[in-house]
Scaffold this motif. Structure first.
Motif, PDB file in Angstrom:
ATOM      1  N   GLY A   1      35.731 -38.532 -33.992  1.00 41.75           N
ATOM      2  CA  GLY A   1      37.169 -38.407 -33.774  1.00 41.75           C
ATOM      3  C   GLY A   1      37.589 -36.952 -33.640  1.00 41.75           C
ATOM      4  O   GLY A   1      38.429 -36.605 -32.807  1.00 41.75           O
ATOM      5  N   ALA A   2      36.994 -36.089 -34.454  1.00 37.52           N
ATOM      6  CA  ALA A   2      37.312 -34.659 -34.373  1.00 37.52           C
ATOM      7  C   ALA A   2      36.851 -34.077 -33.039  1.00 37.52           C
ATOM      8  O   ALA A   2      37.558 -33.270 -32.432  1.00 37.52           O
ATOM      9  CB  ALA A   2      36.656 -33.907 -35.535  1.00 37.52           C
ATOM     10  N   ILE A   3      35.679 -34.511 -32.574  1.00 37.77           N
ATOM     11  CA  ILE A   3      35.169 -34.025 -31.288  1.00 37.77           C
ATOM     12  C   ILE A   3      36.096 -34.459 -30.157  1.00 37.77           C
ATOM     13  O   ILE A   3      36.452 -33.667 -29.288  1.00 37.77           O
ATOM     14  CB  ILE A   3      33.729 -34.531 -31.048  1.00 37.77           C
ATOM     15  N   VAL A   4      36.493 -35.721 -30.178  1.00 39.59           N
ATOM     16  CA  VAL A   4      37.362 -36.223 -29.110  1.00 39.59           C
ATOM     17  C   VAL A   4      38.738 -35.573 -29.184  1.00 39.59           C
ATOM     18  O   VAL A   4      39.329 -35.239 -28.156  1.00 39.59           O
ATOM     19  CB  VAL A   4      37.454 -37.758 -29.156  1.00 39.59           C
TER      20      VAL A   4
ATOM     21  N   ILE B   1      53.000 -39.411 -27.378  1.00 42.35           N
ATOM     22  CA  ILE B   1      52.272 -39.383 -26.100  1.00 42.35           C
ATOM     23  C   ILE B   1      50.880 -38.796 -26.309  1.00 42.35           C
ATOM     24  O   ILE B   1      49.886 -39.330 -25.808  1.00 42.35           O
ATOM     25  CB  ILE B   1      53.059 -38.573 -25.044  1.00 42.35           C
ATOM     26  N   GLN B   2      50.783 -37.715 -27.074  1.00 41.82           N
ATOM     27  CA  GLN B   2      49.490 -37.082 -27.362  1.00 41.82           C
ATOM     28  C   GLN B   2      48.558 -38.054 -28.085  1.00 41.82           C
ATOM     29  O   GLN B   2      47.376 -38.146 -27.779  1.00 41.82           O
ATOM     30  CB  GLN B   2      49.705 -35.827 -28.199  1.00 41.82           C
ATOM     31  N   THR B   3      49.087 -38.794 -29.049  1.00 44.11           N
ATOM     32  CA  THR B   3      48.282 -39.757 -29.798  1.00 44.11           C
ATOM     33  C   THR B   3      47.798 -40.881 -28.895  1.00 44.11           C
ATOM     34  O   THR B   3      46.648 -41.330 -29.016  1.00 44.11           O
ATOM     35  CB  THR B   3      49.094 -40.323 -30.976  1.00 44.11           C
ATOM     36  N   ILE B   4      48.630 -41.335 -27.978  1.00 44.68           N
ATOM     37  CA  ILE B   4      48.219 -42.384 -27.035  1.00 44.68           C
ATOM     38  C   ILE B   4      47.093 -41.863 -26.142  1.00 44.68           C
ATOM     39  O   ILE B   4      46.103 -42.569 -25.899  1.00 44.68           O
ATOM     40  CB  ILE B   4      49.421 -42.868 -26.187  1.00 44.68           C
ATOM     41  N   ILE B   5      47.223 -40.643 -25.654  1.00 41.17           N
ATOM     42  CA  ILE B   5      46.160 -40.063 -24.814  1.00 41.17           C
ATOM     43  C   ILE B   5      44.866 -39.954 -25.608  1.00 41.17           C
ATOM     44  O   ILE B   5      43.792 -40.305 -25.117  1.00 41.17           O
ATOM     45  CB  ILE B   5      46.607 -38.705 -24.246  1.00 41.17           C
ATOM     46  N   ASN B   6      44.950 -39.481 -26.860  1.00 36.50           N
ATOM     47  CA  ASN B   6      43.758 -39.405 -27.717  1.00 36.50           C
ATOM     48  C   ASN B   6      43.121 -40.778 -27.876  1.00 36.50           C
ATOM     49  O   ASN B   6      41.906 -40.924 -27.772  1.00 36.50           O
ATOM     50  CB  ASN B   6      44.111 -38.857 -29.099  1.00 36.50           C
ATOM     51  N   PHE B   7      43.938 -41.781 -28.141  1.00 30.74           N
ATOM     52  CA  PHE B   7      43.421 -43.139 -28.323  1.00 30.74           C
ATOM     53  C   PHE B   7      42.716 -43.634 -27.067  1.00 30.74           C
ATOM     54  O   PHE B   7      41.621 -44.212 -27.142  1.00 30.74           O
ATOM     55  CB  PHE B   7      44.554 -44.103 -28.695  1.00 30.74           C
ATOM     56  N   LEU B   8      43.331 -43.426 -25.915  1.00 34.22           N
ATOM     57  CA  LEU B   8      42.728 -43.903 -24.668  1.00 34.22           C
ATOM     58  C   LEU B   8      41.383 -43.227 -24.399  1.00 34.22           C
ATOM     59  O   LEU B   8      40.424 -43.884 -23.979  1.00 34.22           O
ATOM     60  CB  LEU B   8      43.689 -43.683 -23.496  1.00 34.22           C
TER      61      LEU B   8
END
Length: 140
Positions: free
Chosen positions: A30-33, A84-91
């Motif tokens: 998760g940290a890498i992504v 929006i940032q969290t959604i991009i991270n999730f995707l």
């Protein structure tokens, strides 16, 4: 069985250890992504969108109260940029995990598709033994 020994038996099982390792690796992944998104993907998107930093996007509901140059009370805001940032991270994380699972499943299918050499039946073993004995027999 005491509760302590029962817990010890549960904690030492392979499933719990495997789960703990998976959680630690998942956190590191998760940290890498997150770094991939924040440091590599979002800057070009910010340039494309005219320098917009998604984490700074917000809808200000009330203004902060400032007295003598110090903020006395923060203003209320809806921080939709963080969302929006969290959604991009999730995707991106979901895409990376999907790719890994797909690759692993592909390797498993190839492994399963490889034909296994069949074990000979008892009759085949006996016939093989008879054949070898007849071949090795000296002529009369």
């Amino acid at each position: 069985m005491s509760m302590l020994s029962e817990f010890k038996q549960f904690a030492v099982k392979g499933n719990v250890i495997d789960l703990a390792v998976a959680v630690v690796i998942g956190a590191a992944f998760g940290a890498i992504v997150s770094s991939l998104v924040a440091d590599i993907i979002m800057p070009p998107i910010g340039v494309i969108t005219g320098g917009v930093d998604f984490t700074e996007l917000k809808l200000q509901l009330t203004q902060p109260v400032i007295e003598n140059g110090a903020v006395v009370r923060e203003g209320a805001s809806i921080n939709y940029g963080n969302f929006i940032q969290t959604i991009i991270n999730f995707l991106i994380i979901a895409l990376a995990i999907f790719s890994m699972v797909k690759a692993i499943n592909s390797m498993k299918r190839k492994e399963e598709a490889a034909p296994a050499t069949p074990t000979p039946t008892k009759e085949e073993l006996l016939l093989t033994e008879i054949r070898d004995l007849l071949r090795d027999r000296k002529p009369l």
